[in-house]
Design an enzyme around this catalytic site. Sequence first.
Site, PDB file in Angstrom:
ATOM      1  N   GLU A 130      22.488   4.938  -8.019  1.00  0.00           N
ATOM      2  CA  GLU A 130      22.004   4.575  -6.897  1.00  0.00           C
ATOM      3  C   GLU A 130      22.988   4.203  -5.842  1.00  0.00           C
ATOM      4  O   GLU A 130      23.908   3.711  -6.059  1.00  0.00           O
ATOM      5  CB  GLU A 130      20.847   3.580  -6.934  1.00  0.00           C
ATOM      6  CG  GLU A 130      19.639   3.753  -7.892  1.00  0.00           C
ATOM      7  CD  GLU A 130      18.789   4.693  -7.065  1.00  0.00           C
ATOM      8  OE1 GLU A 130      18.909   5.229  -5.961  1.00  0.00           O
ATOM      9  OE2 GLU A 130      17.579   5.055  -7.865  1.00  0.00           O
ATOM     10  N   CYS A 156      15.735   8.333  -7.157  1.00  0.00           N
ATOM     11  CA  CYS A 156      16.848   8.632  -8.061  1.00  0.00           C
ATOM     12  C   CYS A 156      17.144  10.094  -7.958  1.00  0.00           C
ATOM     13  O   CYS A 156      16.487  11.182  -8.301  1.00  0.00           O
ATOM     14  CB  CYS A 156      16.236   8.421  -9.639  1.00  0.00           C
ATOM     15  SG  CYS A 156      17.140   8.901 -10.854  1.00  0.00           S
TER      16      CYS A 156
END
Length: 227
Positions: A100, A2
């Site tokens: 993402e 992340c």
Amino acid sequence: MCGRITLRRPERVKLERLNTSPLFETLPRYNIAPAQSLWTVTEANEERVLSLLKWGLISSWSKKPTGFINARAETLVTKPSFKESFLRRRCLIAADGFYEWEKIGKARQPHYFQMKNSEPFFFAGIWDEWQFEGTSIKSCAIITTTPNKLLATIHNRMPVILPNGNLDDWLRSNARASELKELLSPYPESEMQGFPVCQDVNGPQVDEPRLVEPIPPGELVRNAMLF
């Protein structure tokens, strides 16, 4: 991993036994990047504190101020960089979305993920304080786990999002490691949504509302062809 998150409506962040008034004057963020500051919640002696920590965990014993932005749930108790913080220094990290990147051939297409109701949530995090020659840096990392079905089509990891019912357990100082590890599961995909967004999110200097707007399918193809 992340590597970028958002906090578009900081004033909506709520937590029991926490004064969130500092968030009411905070500017919306659409592209928070590593080495920047994250709003975190820590707890000591049943008192909760809201503060800004640097994104990138620097262990207290590290010789250099270089850190990890993510900590894998599977190695929290075995990796020296994470173990002490996992057992003694856990935190909540406020957000309302994250990015993402999907591999499309040689290209990488960013996707944005959030709750279906667009409400804020908390990542499971760990923190530490590094000191050297009068310099002190408090920093944190976001814990990641295996992806749910929504994320699995894009990436092989996802950040740990804690359900509201588990927030107290994560901050509790006397929690056992086995109990804590049970909290580090993928968040239900039924409560989330995701969609492709523009490539401008790749530039940490870009921090605008358009970054979280879906792009049409034709734009997705064009983005991939740019790389």
